[in-house]
Scaffold this motif. Structure first.
Motif, mmCIF file in Angstrom:
data_model
loop_
_atom_site.group_PDB
_atom_site.id
_atom_site.type_symbol
_atom_site.label_atom_id
_atom_site.label_comp_id
_atom_site.label_asym_id
_atom_site.label_seq_id
_atom_site.Cartn_x
_atom_site.Cartn_y
_atom_site.Cartn_z
ATOM 1 N N ALA A 1 -75.740 -41.216 -59.223
ATOM 2 C CA ALA A 1 -74.396 -40.406 -59.198
ATOM 3 C C ALA A 1 -74.241 -40.561 -60.902
ATOM 4 N N PHE A 2 -73.078 -39.427 -61.287
ATOM 5 C CA PHE A 2 -73.103 -39.509 -62.907
ATOM 6 C C PHE A 2 -71.910 -39.618 -63.154
ATOM 7 N N LEU A 3 -71.236 -40.309 -64.817
ATOM 8 C CA LEU A 3 -70.675 -40.284 -64.805
ATOM 9 C C LEU A 3 -70.338 -40.135 -65.986
ATOM 10 N N ASP A 4 -70.232 -39.253 -66.713
ATOM 11 C CA ASP A 4 -69.914 -39.638 -68.173
ATOM 12 C C ASP A 4 -68.474 -40.398 -68.702
ATOM 13 N N SER A 5 -68.569 -40.553 -69.977
ATOM 14 C CA SER A 5 -68.121 -42.129 -70.133
ATOM 15 C C SER A 5 -66.873 -41.758 -70.826
ATOM 16 N N ASP A 6 -66.753 -40.265 -70.808
ATOM 17 C CA ASP A 6 -65.028 -40.139 -70.702
ATOM 18 C C ASP A 6 -64.383 -39.854 -69.547
ATOM 19 N N ASP A 7 -65.394 -39.343 -68.922
ATOM 20 C CA ASP A 7 -64.375 -38.947 -67.165
ATOM 21 C C ASP A 7 -64.199 -40.387 -65.933
ATOM 22 N N LYS A 8 -62.579 -40.146 -65.143
ATOM 23 C CA LYS A 8 -62.645 -41.126 -64.554
ATOM 24 C C LYS A 8 -62.638 -40.354 -63.219
ATOM 25 N N TRP A 9 -63.724 -41.502 -62.298
ATOM 26 C CA TRP A 9 -63.305 -41.434 -60.489
ATOM 27 C C TRP A 9 -61.956 -42.319 -60.242
ATOM 28 N N LEU A 10 -61.549 -41.332 -59.234
ATOM 29 C CA LEU A 10 -60.495 -41.887 -58.587
ATOM 30 C C LEU A 10 -61.311 -43.046 -58.021
ATOM 31 N N PRO A 11 -60.676 -43.931 -56.781
ATOM 32 C CA PRO A 11 -60.633 -44.825 -56.542
ATOM 33 C C PRO A 11 -61.996 -44.995 -55.231
ATOM 34 N N HIS A 12 -61.554 -43.877 -54.736
ATOM 35 C CA HIS A 12 -62.172 -43.532 -53.228
ATOM 36 C C HIS A 12 -63.241 -42.387 -53.312
ATOM 37 N N LYS A 13 -63.579 -42.281 -54.363
ATOM 38 C CA LYS A 13 -64.658 -41.067 -55.064
ATOM 39 C C LYS A 13 -66.138 -41.723 -54.199
ATOM 40 N N LEU A 14 -66.911 -42.802 -54.442
ATOM 41 C CA LEU A 14 -67.892 -43.327 -53.872
ATOM 42 C C LEU A 14 -67.883 -43.012 -52.421
ATOM 43 N N GLU A 15 -67.254 -43.954 -51.619
ATOM 44 C CA GLU A 15 -66.425 -44.179 -50.295
ATOM 45 C C GLU A 15 -66.025 -42.631 -49.735
#
Length: 259
Positions: A87-101
């Motif tokens: 999975a990819f996440l850049d250093s200035d972005d955010k995921w919602l808590p249930h993203k991966l699940e």
């Protein structure tokens, strides 16, 4: 649970990095490792990353010996990854808590090798300023016309695809990776729910768009090896769709360019 390796390049990102890391630590899906590769930052990015790594063994920090670009940083992290899913996440972005699940369950339930999701755009004050919807599925040729995959939402399954790396160009390397994957499989599939937040930056938006266009052309000709006629056709589609998405979103939605 199946391990997810999260790929995060770092370069002078101390202003936003902590919120990105916190969004990973807060995931309801807990079987992950976060591999941050510092691309020779000159600010406090590496110190912040190392502090979190000292507190959580799932967080790993690597350092490049010289500034080499996001493609090299991401590929270094992919090489070190131990998870089944990348999975990819850049250093200035955010995921919602249930993203991966949500996304990993979607991939397992539907036997999907490569997926992406809808996301929000947020301003520098952290306020949502718009949703970016996604098509239910995308082909290689769809992606040449318009990139509908936000890097912060992309996940691929190494058990189905093996490890696939980004082309070594300074920009648009993420699009290059999605195209490489879609040469192996007919479709990527989209989660319609918003699962991440993309950080809008105030620094030189118009210049960034010009640079992105130049590197898109470079990607078509030098990486994808499209002949001049095909490259021109898809670049024209890319340019028109880009204008529609930015300037005429209502028309873009009616034409299926925005979702």
């Amino acid at each position: 649970m199946l391990k997810v390796s999260i790929i995060t390049p770092l370069y002078n990102c101390s202003e936003y990095l902590e919120q990105a890391i916190q969004s990973v630590v807060s995931q309801t899906y807990q079987d992950w490792e976060m591999i941050m590769v510092d691309d020779f930052s000159t600010d406090k990015s590496i110190e912040i990353a190392q502090r979190y790594a000292a507190e959580d063994s799932r967080i790993k920090v690597l350092q490049l010996e010289k500034n080499s670009g996001a493609a090299v940083a991401r590929n270094t992290a992919i090489e070190a990854a131990a998870g089944r899913f990348i999975a990819f996440l850049d250093s200035d972005d955010k995921w919602l808590p249930h993203k991966l699940e949500t996304q990993i369950q979607f991939m397992q339930d539907n036997d999907v090798a490569f997926s992406y999701a809808a996301y929000e755009k947020i301003n520098e004050q952290g306020n949502a300023v718009g949703k970016v919807g996604v098509p239910e599925r995308i082909t290689y040729y769809d992606l040449l016309k318009v990139c509908s995959i936000g890097c912060l939402t992309a996940v691929y399954d190494t058990q189905k695809l093996g490890k696939i790396y980004m082309p070594l160009i300074r920009k648009r390397q993420d699009l290059g990776l999605w195209l490489r994957i879609l040469k192996q499989i007919p479709y990527a599939y989209g989660v319609q729910e918003v699962l991440g937040q993309y950080q809008l930056r105030s620094d030189s938006i118009s210049a960034n768009k010009l640079s992105a266009a130049q590197f898109t052309w470079k990607l078509y000709r030098e990486v994808e090896k499209l002949n001049i006629f095909k490259a021109s056709y898809f670049f024209a589609q890319y340019a028109v769709n880009g204008v529609l998405r930015t300037k005429f979103p209502r028309l873009a939605r009616s034409l299926g360019v925005l979702h």
